[in-house]
Enzyme design. Structure first.
Site, PDB file in Angstrom:
ATOM      1  N   CYS A  52      -3.119  -4.783   3.750  1.00  0.00           N
ATOM      2  CA  CYS A  52      -2.039  -5.650   4.233  1.00  0.00           C
ATOM      3  C   CYS A  52      -2.031  -7.046   3.635  1.00  0.00           C
ATOM      4  O   CYS A  52      -1.216  -7.870   4.017  1.00  0.00           O
ATOM      5  CB  CYS A  52      -2.103  -5.759   5.755  1.00  0.00           C
ATOM      6  SG  CYS A  52      -1.937  -4.178   6.573  1.00  0.00           S
ATOM      7  N   GLU A  99       0.847  -1.188   0.000  1.00  0.00           N
ATOM      8  CA  GLU A  99       0.000   0.000   0.000  1.00  0.00           C
ATOM      9  C   GLU A  99       0.883   1.238   0.000  1.00  0.00           C
ATOM     10  O   GLU A  99       0.417   2.354   0.174  1.00  0.00           O
ATOM     11  CB  GLU A  99      -0.986  -0.019   1.166  1.00  0.00           C
ATOM     12  CG  GLU A  99      -0.355  -0.121   2.541  1.00  0.00           C
ATOM     13  CD  GLU A  99      -0.490   1.148   3.350  1.00  0.00           C
ATOM     14  OE1 GLU A  99       0.525   1.878   3.405  1.00  0.00           O
ATOM     15  OE2 GLU A  99      -1.566   1.395   3.915  1.00  0.00           O
ATOM     16  N   HIS A 156      -2.165 -12.452  10.397  1.00  0.00           N
ATOM     17  CA  HIS A 156      -1.749 -11.070  10.187  1.00  0.00           C
ATOM     18  C   HIS A 156      -1.602 -10.375  11.542  1.00  0.00           C
ATOM     19  O   HIS A 156      -2.388 -10.606  12.460  1.00  0.00           O
ATOM     20  CB  HIS A 156      -2.744 -10.330   9.300  1.00  0.00           C
ATOM     21  CG  HIS A 156      -2.425  -8.864   9.192  1.00  0.00           C
ATOM     22  ND1 HIS A 156      -1.195  -8.422   8.762  1.00  0.00           N
ATOM     23  CD2 HIS A 156      -3.142  -7.757   9.499  1.00  0.00           C
ATOM     24  CE1 HIS A 156      -1.181  -7.099   8.808  1.00  0.00           C
ATOM     25  NE2 HIS A 156      -2.348  -6.664   9.249  1.00  0.00           N
TER      26      HIS A 156
END
Ligand SMILES: [Zn+2]
Lengths: 348, 130
Positions: free
Chosen positions: A113, A81, A237
């Site tokens: 992400c 990103e 994550h």
């Protein structure tokens, strides 16, 4: 599926900013922040680093471990990103720097992400369809939180790269399957031309991270007819230290399964690098025959879940490039003013 | 430096592609068209240099040129690569006061400049202490 991981590599910038430094500037209670986020410090890129340079070093390490001729890499996808250009693909820079050019396809991916794991899935499909021998998927970021925003404690820099190919002698792990879960959930966003993202505060938890991670993971476990007990490790994550441990619990995984791949405590949230660096840390120590669950999360929102089975080749390949802890342990602590200069919050 | 020149030099700047003389085994960087040792009997072919070397000499830049303001003070070194060629490179990721002659370095891929905030970004090699 008959695809596996041929090589993997990571890169984490050297500079570190402690929670205490950020808390000192904004008048927060550092101990409370550390307890709340389960995080001690985050990585900060140097003045000459960006997503492309991070992706290149991770990719070089993946090529070293993979032992492949870069000319045989038929696709490179860089998920981020924080691509250095709005228009001009990071993937072209990486392809040139690892000498994979010119006979390959390349593109940049964006999905907060989880853009890196989206690239893994693309490579898996293309390898399975025999369109190419190897594909490379990279997740790399130099994430920024607005000064004073809670994100400033966690938004970090780092990247991971995987080389995907057919199973066989060269595969250090096989990928047994993948499942995704995607919805339109506005938990975190950044508009065009805006330097910093905005987020929905508490809204980023339950309906966003937890809903998507558990849904993707459960779908994968159902599909492969596996339970949490079939896995030696689980990597989720890592926006902070708390979420992955909490989601693990919800899914029936223990903290022992999660801790080996939980890097956020020492390096922060490396965004697209996060799950890929977590997987790499597990591969750095896993034994053949051990199974790893990896689940990414990207705001907006979606999760990609993978089941990975470690193979014999890991033993010979793992020492061919620097390990995650080699990068984690070479940190140099900086103060907030140095951070402000490096991240160009202060410009002369 | 203009964009066309940067683009032409990408193989050298990104990958340390020099030349090696098939006649005398001398490795040259940046690449040349004629081997200075063998002249006409020389036979130069592209050669990727190994990314390790040693610091031969260095200086610390306190008054940087345009584009490097945010990085000063930084060390600028002459690095002798394992295969012989010497090149000038910035030493990255370190306190310039730690740098010593004889230090081992590895070459890494970094941003080396840009044509202003809306221009092209130049990438290339720098050296990192090992
Ligand atoms: Zn010669």
């Amino acid at each position: 599926m008959d695809v596996g991981i041929i090589g993997y590599g990571v890169y984490i910038p050297r500079y570190r900013l402690k929670v205490e430094e950020v808390a000192r500037v904004w008048g927060d209670d550092a101990e409370r922040v550390k307890r709340g986020l389960l995080l001690e410090e985050k990585s900060v890129p140097g003045p000459d680093e960006d997503t492309a340079t991070i992706a290149v070093e991770a990719a070089c390490n993946a090529v070293k471990r993979g032992g492949v001729d870069p000319k045989e890499i038929g696709a490179i996808y860089v998920g981020s990103e924080s691509h250095p250009y709005a228009v001009k693909p990071t993937a072209t820079i990486v392809a040139e720097a690892i000498e994979a050019t010119p006979n390959l396809t390349a593109a940049d991916y964006e999905f907060a992400c989880k853009a890196g794991t989206a690239g893994i899935q693309t490579c898996m499909g293309m390898v399975e369809a025999r369109m190419m021998k190897y594909g490379m998927a990279i997740g790399a970021d130099t994430a920024q939180g607005a000064p004073g925003d809670p994100l400033e404690y966690t938004a970090a820099a780092g990247g991971g790269a995987l080389i995907i190919g057919k199973n066989g002698a060269g595969a250090l792990a096989t990928i047994e399957g993948t499942c995704s879960y995607t919805t339109d959930t506005p938990d975190f966003w950044r508009r065009e031309m805006q330097p910093y993202p905005r987020h929905g505060g508490r809204f980023t938890g339950k309906p966003a991270y937890f809903k998507h991670v558990t849904s993707a993971a459960s779908a994968l476990l159902r599909q492969l007819q596996l339970t949490s007990r079939d896995f030696a490790y689980a990597v989720f994550h890592q926006p902070n230290g708390k979420f992955p441990l909490q989601v693990a619990k919800e899914l029936g995984f223990s903290s022992e399964q999660v801790l080996p791949g939980l890097l956020v405590v020492k390096i922060g949230n490396t965004y697209s690098g996060s799950t890929m660096i977590g997987l790499a840390a597990v591969l750095d120590q896993a034994k053949p025959g051990e199974r790893i669950l990896m689940v990414s999360y990207g705001s907006g929102a979606g999760s990609d879940a993978f089941s990975v089975m470690v193979q014999d080749a890991i033993e010979t390949k793992r020492d061919m490039a620097p390990k995650v802890l080699d990068y984690v342990n070479r940190g140099i602590n900086i103060d907030y003013s140095t951070y402000a200069r490096l991240r160009r919050l202060l410009v002369r | 430096m203009g964009v066309p020149r940067f683009w032409r030099e990408i193989p050298n700047r990104y990958n340390l592609i020099g030349v090696k003389c098939k006649n005398c085994n001398r490795v040259l960087f940046p690449p040349r068209f004629i081997c200075p040792g063998c002249r006409r009997v020389g036979k130069l072919e592209p050669h990727k240099l190994k990314d390790r070397g040693k610091i031969v000499s260095f200086t610390v830049v306190h008054v940087p040129p345009n584009g490097f303001e945010g990085q000063a003070p930084y060390a600028l070194a002459i690095v002798e690569l394992e295969e012989g060629p010497r090149l000038t490179a910035q030493i990255t990721d370190c306190d310039p006061n730690q740098v010593k002659i004889g230090d081992d370095v590895e070459m890494v891929f970094r941003r080396v400049g840009q044509e202003g905030e809306d221009g092209v970004i130049y990438y290339g090699y720098k050296a990192r202490l090992v």
